[in-house]
Enzyme design. Structure first.
Site, PDB file in Angstrom:
ATOM      1  N   ILE A 159       0.845  -1.202   0.000  1.00 17.22           N
ATOM      2  CA  ILE A 159       0.000   0.000   0.000  1.00 17.22           C
ATOM      3  C   ILE A 159       0.876   1.246   0.000  1.00 17.22           C
ATOM      4  CG2 ILE A 159      -1.804   1.259   1.222  1.00 17.22           C
ATOM      5  CD1 ILE A 159      -2.555  -1.376   2.595  1.00 17.22           C
ATOM      6  N   LYS A 172       4.426  -0.386  13.780  1.00 15.92           N
ATOM      7  CA  LYS A 172       3.913   0.353  12.625  1.00 15.92           C
ATOM      8  C   LYS A 172       3.222   1.644  13.057  1.00 15.92           C
ATOM      9  CE  LYS A 172       3.376  -3.939  10.032  1.00 15.92           C
ATOM     10  NZ  LYS A 172       2.439  -4.996   9.576  1.00 15.92           N
TER      11      LYS A 172
END
Length: 435
Positions: A139, A208
């Site tokens: 992504i 993340k």
């Protein structure tokens, strides 16, 4: 006229590294045209040279077990690192960056623990540090945050950034299975590791979240700054209760601007399971897919969705970064290493504004609801909805609160545990997105 090759050292040749090699070979012509020069892998550092790697399209003589020696070679321009872990990866990448060699890495753990050291080394050496593959696989997410939205003010980032936990929770939602059954299915299908701790306890998502918050809010955020809860305590009953509310449960990473107790702007970063309404864009993200929902003052609401893990998607992100750093190198320039000028404080979880869904098993007698409501009022927590059901041993209360500081909500739940009318607290879940 085609320029001399950009020479690449690859550290690691596992699932992702092997896909990087295959894609570089398969797309060599297109990559040369996009960059203006060919890409040449001049060395691959591995732990065991004798390991069978199938039919990789490279000369076996370029494999080595001496990663540091490979990095130091004069004929290396760019270093790709897909080994993972903190050390020796940190030593290798700092060495490369200080020597002016651009780095492309997928190492979320290292970036979340000590990304500052890498950024400092990149600035010192005048080199690029790119890491799109570290969060959400293929992504395109990190570059929009650090480049496309640089002219805007991001207020909140909410994401599903771990495919394993999303698969498990999606399975629990669609089949009614418990956590253990859904984890067994995820393991059998290859979505969960033999030791799934990093995923199901939220460590992977926490790393993340730190990276996303650092980019979104121009502040160095580390994994230690992230509040973290996993999904191991989510039950089939929790999922059913969410469904009754028109919601679903997701493991979310949430990073948001706000103000601390002194009124100073600060950042809250957290990872935990939460109920979200099925009308929310993230609710429909199923299986092992990832998605990140970004809210900005001028751009409004943006969502990035796609395959968040796997060798080929991750390798795609690595190659995207490789093209960018190779172009910069040929142009004799590099991207800004880091934007951490805001240096915002980190707001503790207790100060975060949240909502709770609390399920209580209670005594079946008059005045129970009033006594429970009194505890919420004592801590200045307003009740949004309450559902009272069952009789005798089945008597229960399900309460959803309005927003309040998390510390006040947690203190409320703790006091409820001590009431003689509360037989047990069946579950406590946070609620996001207005469910």
């Amino acid at each position: 006229m085609t320029k001399p090759a950009v020479r690449v050292a690859l550290l690691g040749c596992g699932t992702v590294g092997a896909e990087v090699v295959r894609l570089l070979h398969a797309q060599a012509g297109d990559l040369t045209a996009r960059i203006g020069a060919p890409l040449e892998i001049v060395g691959i550092a591995v732990r065991r040279i004798a390991r069978d790697r199938g039919d990789l399209p490279v000369d076996p003589s370029i494999f080595t077990t001496d990663a540091l020696g490979l990095i130091k070679r004069d004929d290396v321009d760019v270093v790709i690192e897909v080994v993972g872990g903190i050390e020796p990866a940190r030593t290798w990448l700092v060495e490369a960056l200080r020597a002016g060699k651009s780095v492309v890495t997928a190492n979320k753990a290292l970036l979340a623990e000590d990304g500052g050291a890498l950024h400092d080394a990149a600035a010192e050496g005048g080199a690029d540090l790119y890491y799109e593959a570290a969060v959400a696989g293929a992504i395109p997410l990190l570059r929009p945050l650090r480049e496309s939205l640089h002219g805007d003010r991001i207020t909140k980032v909410t994401g599903i950034v771990n495919g394993t936990t999303n698969f498990i929770l999606s399975s629990m939602d669609s089949t009614g299975a418990g956590f253990g059954e859904a984890l067994e299915e995820a393991t059998a299908l290859g979505y969960a590791e033999a030791d799934p701790t990093a995923d199901v306890e939220g460590f992977d998502a926490g790393a993340k979240a730190a990276i996303l918050a650092s980019l979104a809010f121009h502040t160095r955020v580390t994994a230690a700054d992230v509040y973290r809860e996993g999904i191991t305590e989510v039950t089939a009953a929790d999922v059913a209760s969410a469904r009754d509310m028109g919601a679903t449960i997701k493991l979310l990473c949430i990073a948001a601007r706000g103000v601390d107790a002194d009124g100073n702007e600060s950042v809250s970063v957290r990872v935990h399971p939460a109920m979200i309404p099925r009308s929310h864009p993230l609710a429909s993200v199923g299986g092992a897919y990832n998605a990140v929902f970004v809210e900005a003052e001028a751009a409004g609401q943006l969502m990035f969705y796609g395959a968040g893990a796997g060798g080929t998607p991750t390798a795609s992100a690595v190659l995207g970064d490789l093209v960018a750093v190779s172009r910069n190198r040929l142009a004799g320039t590099w991207a800004p290493s880091e934007s951490a000028y805001a240096n915002l404080g980190i707001r503790p979880m207790g100060d975060a504004i949240t909502r709770y869904h609390v399920s209580l098993d209670v005594a079946d007698r008059a005045g129970v609801l009033a006594q429970v409501a009194g505890v919420f009022a004592k801590h200045d927590v307003s009740i949004a909805t309450v559902r009272q059901s069952g009789h005798g041993a089945e008597a229960s209360l399900v309460i959803v609160t309005h927003t309040a500081p998390d510390a006040a909500l947690a203190a409320t739940v703790e006091e409820l545990r001590g009431l003689d009318i509360v037989r047990s607290i069946a579950s406590v879940l946070r609620v996001e997105g207005g469910a």
